[in-house]
Enzyme design. Structure first.
Site, PDB file in Angstrom:
ATOM      1  N   GLN A 572      -0.317  -0.386  -0.290  1.00 39.97           N
ATOM      2  CA  GLN A 572       0.295  -1.726   0.291  1.00 39.97           C
ATOM      3  C   GLN A 572       0.191  -2.605  -0.696  1.00 39.97           C
ATOM      4  O   GLN A 572       1.232  -3.786  -0.591  1.00 39.97           O
ATOM      5  CB  GLN A 572      -0.523  -2.061   1.641  1.00 39.97           C
ATOM      6  CG  GLN A 572      -0.307  -0.673   2.822  1.00 39.97           C
ATOM      7  CD  GLN A 572      -1.029  -1.370   4.062  1.00 39.97           C
ATOM      8  OE1 GLN A 572      -1.556  -2.576   4.161  1.00 39.97           O
ATOM      9  NE2 GLN A 572      -1.396  -0.535   4.645  1.00 39.97           N
ATOM     10  N   CYS A 573      -0.740  -2.847  -1.552  1.00 37.10           N
ATOM     11  CA  CYS A 573      -0.930  -4.130  -2.569  1.00 37.10           C
ATOM     12  C   CYS A 573      -0.503  -3.610  -4.059  1.00 37.10           C
ATOM     13  O   CYS A 573      -0.324  -2.243  -4.215  1.00 37.10           O
ATOM     14  CB  CYS A 573      -2.245  -4.488  -2.556  1.00 37.10           C
ATOM     15  SG  CYS A 573      -3.119  -4.703  -0.852  1.00 37.10           S
ATOM     16  N   THR A 574      -0.030  -4.219  -4.582  1.00 42.61           N
ATOM     17  CA  THR A 574       0.444  -4.182  -5.968  1.00 42.61           C
ATOM     18  C   THR A 574      -0.880  -3.904  -6.735  1.00 42.61           C
ATOM     19  O   THR A 574      -1.336  -4.932  -7.376  1.00 42.61           O
ATOM     20  CB  THR A 574       1.262  -5.258  -6.780  1.00 42.61           C
ATOM     21  OG1 THR A 574       2.273  -5.461  -5.709  1.00 42.61           O
ATOM     22  CG2 THR A 574       1.579  -4.975  -8.151  1.00 42.61           C
ATOM     23  N   VAL A 575      -1.573  -2.960  -6.943  1.00 43.15           N
ATOM     24  CA  VAL A 575      -2.627  -2.450  -7.529  1.00 43.15           C
ATOM     25  C   VAL A 575      -2.448  -2.101  -9.163  1.00 43.15           C
ATOM     26  O   VAL A 575      -1.901  -1.230  -9.408  1.00 43.15           O
ATOM     27  CB  VAL A 575      -3.659  -1.338  -6.872  1.00 43.15           C
ATOM     28  CG1 VAL A 575      -4.742  -1.100  -7.761  1.00 43.15           C
ATOM     29  CG2 VAL A 575      -3.930  -1.817  -5.562  1.00 43.15           C
TER      30      VAL A 575
END
Length: 711
Positions: A572-575
């Site tokens: 869900q996050c821009t890792v």
């Protein structure tokens, strides 16, 4: 010109003042941040140099460095770098009042006499001989109206008045006074004096000429040695005046020193002037003066009268300058921002077209990690019209990675990124024309209900209008499907489009090729007229016969679909590694600048590193690639080329034609039916054919497999 034996009063050309705007800016900063209502005298340093033009006198100039810096709390004097031949330092004092009434109420004659007294004391103490720079002083009184940016000021250059005045016996060009041998030797000696970092800014000195016509330049403290040698002696000074019949103002206090210190009644002086940095004896003057003063005048207690207030158009009145335009912080920010770009044009990039950069309108789709960095890079290149589109809010995890946000933007659920980013850009550079658009981008694979259709179609139309009104579009969103609609709309309008995408430790930066509908471009007109190309004829190749460059979707064999559902936290996050976004963003903006300065613009053929097919034109910014792919684990970067696909779900002629025929209904169908784009472009049939393809295995191979031994 005075002739020998004329016996006229020696008259001096007054000094003229010049104040750089940087001086007023620093004074304003000091007044606001340090001095406040404290109106104590402020030490300053003025600068002058010998006259260097036969028709223009040099002024005494105040610069920003004439004042203390804001952080200089210990020193009582501005730091002056010695040895600069173009800056002879003159110590002085500034009285800056808090009110206009206080300015007018200053005891001007008393202030002038106090400064003259300092010179008189330096003469009698001997300091003026050791450090002759103190023979000249500058006095400035001012009132700074920081509301209207009006600066009222008045200069004085304190001079000790001889009583009775000196009598001029002779004054002529130095070239007429010296013999040829003496003139050559004097020029050489003066040039050596001026070119030495030790003496370049020492404004008063001695010129001695021996019986063999050899000249030497010496310090004032060497006077007695020169007199013992019986040499021809001249008292020389850097003369800022250009007039042929008058010596400059610094000679006044020099004569006072000569009379009071050495009790000389006949003085030969050299008004040293230059031309292009070398002694000019045709412009320089040699004169002889008689000094007769009253008994007791040489005593320290008997202070001579002082003169020196500068005239304003022949009248004894102050001057006023209004710097509202140049002193406005926004204008100063613009000037500072443009400075680096303009300096780049001097030598490194003479062809840099700042007008294009200044007028460019950029649309950034996505105001996250990439969007923040791209916006900063664009401003550094001089782009001032930036629109950011995003529907997200600033989360607590954002400020560390997304450079336009702070913790304050995260409170109460977080501000919208688009509006928070605009506020930050305006704080960084007040002249930026930034706009934030809070809007979601409709995406294929994300079906909408009948109740939502109207709102989604309005968003589609709004996005189309935004793309149409901007020159360059950056695709900086964090999902594949969110890039589809902008890619289609950009291909339809033939806009410069640049994609930047991040993985965990790799990135992609690419420029999209021109759309499938384009005509032979008038490239120069494109760059000057919103950088837009006409689109009349259907073609799959550029006008020079080269195949079109591909877009972000040209290498895909499936349509973009929903990639956001059923995702874990790390999905869900821009890792991504923190250093990746700044690298990709900088390359994206550099790629744009390369496109804008390429003769073929958006139609430019792709180049790769170490390629010799760069065309016949000079590219001062380097090659112009199609794709740049980078890998942090290996610290590698590659330039790749990808041609357009006639089955691309975003930019092929079939998709663009269908969009032109059906408009928003086509987009709505692509959003609600994930396989629709594959059906339209033929990808469905292609995949069906690939799945039905069977291989007939050779029996011999199977036998061979049976004979294999597992190790």
């Amino acid at each position: 010109m005075a002739k020998e034996g004329s016996g006229s009063i020696l008259q001096f050309a007054p000094l003229q003042s010049s104040v750089d705007e940087g001086f007023w800016h620093r004074l304003s900063s000091l007044k606001l941040n340090k001095f406040g209502i404290d109106d104590s005298p402020i030490p300053i340093s003025g600068f002058y140099a010998p006259c260097s033009h036969p028709q223009v006198s040099n002024h005494l100039t105040l610069l920003a460095e004439s004042l203390l810096s804001d952080s200089n709390d210990e020193s009582t004097m501005p730091s002056v770098i010695r040895g600069n031949r173009n800056r002879c330092s003159v110590p002085g004092i500034l009285y800056n009042t808090n009110t206009m009434e206080g300015f007018h109420a200053l005891d001007k004659q008393g202030l002038l006499k106090a400064e003259a007294m300092k010179i008189w004391e330096e003469i009698h103490s001997g300091k003026a001989v050791e450090d002759c720079a103190v023979l000249s002083r500058v006095l400035l009184i001012s009132f700074a109206d920081l509301k209207k940016w009006n600066f009222h000021y008045w200069f004085a250059f304190p001079a000790l008045a001889l009583d009775p005045p000196a009598t001029l016996v002779d004054l002529r060009p130095a070239s007429q006074w010296f013999t040829l041998e003496e003139a050559e030797s004097v020029s050489t000696a003066c040039n050596e004096w001026r070119n030495s970092s030790v003496t370049a800014d020492v404004p008063f000195f001695l010129v001695s000429i021996g019986s063999d016509s050899h000249a030497a330049v010496r310090h004032l403290k060497d006077l007695e040695a020169c007199q013992r040698d019986g040499q021809k002696l001249l008292f020389a000074f850097y003369d800022p005046c250009h007039l042929p019949n008058n010596p400059g103002w610094p000679l006044r206090n020099f004569l006072a020193l000569i009379s009071a210190r050495w009790n000389l009644k006949t003085v030969r002086f050299l008004c040293y002037r230059e031309n292009r940095g070398f002694a000019d004896l045709n412009l320089s003057l040699v004169g002889e003066a008689l000094i007769t003063v009253q008994q007791g005048w040489r005593e320290q207690q008997c202070v001579p009268n002082a003169v020196g207030w500068e005239l304003n158009k022949g009248r004894k009145v102050p001057r006023c300058i209004n710097l509202a335009k140049s002193m406005d912080p926004t204008r100063l920010a613009i000037s500072a921002a443009d400075l680096n770009l303009k300096l780049m044009r001097w030598r490194a990039l003479p062809s840099l077209n700042l007008e294009i950069l200044f007028s460019l309108k950029c649309l950034l789709l996505g105001a996250g990690t990439l969007g923040c960095q791209v916006a900063r890079m664009l401003m550094a290149w001089g782009v001032r019209r930036i629109t950011l589109l995003d529907n997200g809010r600033v989360a607590m995890s954002n400020p560390l990675r997304q450079s336009l946000y702070t913790l304050d933007d995260c409170h109460n659920g977080g501000d919208f990124k688009a509006t928070a980013a605009v506020r930050s850009l305006q704080r960084i550079f007040p002249a930026v024309e930034a706009e934030g658009i809070v809007m979601a981008i409709p995406m294929p694979g994300h079906p909408v209900s009948s109740q939502e259709e109207k709102s989604v179609l309005e968003d589609c139309k709004r996005l189309n209008d935004l793309i149409d009104s901007h020159d360059v579009i950056f695709l900086l969103t964090d999902t594949r499907e969110s890039r589809w609609l902008p890619t289609l709309l950009c291909a339809n309008r033939n806009k410069i489009t640049i994609t930047a995408a991040l993985g965990f430790d790799s990135f992609l930066v690419m420029r999209h090729g021109p759309g499938p509908f384009n005509s032979i471009p008038n490239l120069k007109a494109e760059m000057e007229d919103s950088l837009a190309a006409g689109m009349d004829n259907l073609v799959l190749t550029n006008t020079d016969g080269q195949h079109r460059l591909g877009c972000y979707f040209c290498n895909d064999v499936v349509a973009p679909t929903d990639s956001t559902s059923n995702r874990m936290l790390d999905q869900q996050c821009t890792v991504t590694r923190p250093g990746l976004a700044p690298i990709a963003s900088a390359l994206a903006v550099e790629l744009l600048v390369g496109i804008l300065h390429h003769p073929n613009g958006i139609f430019a053929e792709a180049e790769i590193a170490n390629s010799s097919s760069g065309g016949n034109f000079e590219l001062p910014l380097g090659i112009l690639p199609h794709q740049i792919r980078g890998s942090l684990p290996h610290f590698q970067q590659m330039t790749l080329l990808g041609h357009s696909s006639n089955s691309c779900t975003a930019c092929c002629s079939t998709v663009v034609s269908e969009y032109r025929k059906r408009g928003m209904q086509f987009i709505l169908q692509a959003i609600n039916h994930p396989t629709y784009l594959e059906d339209v472009t033929g990808l469905t049939e292609l995949m069906r054919s690939a799945n039905s393809f069977q291989l007939d295995w050779d029996d011999d191979i199977e036998v061979a497999d049976d004979e294999c031994v597992e190790l």
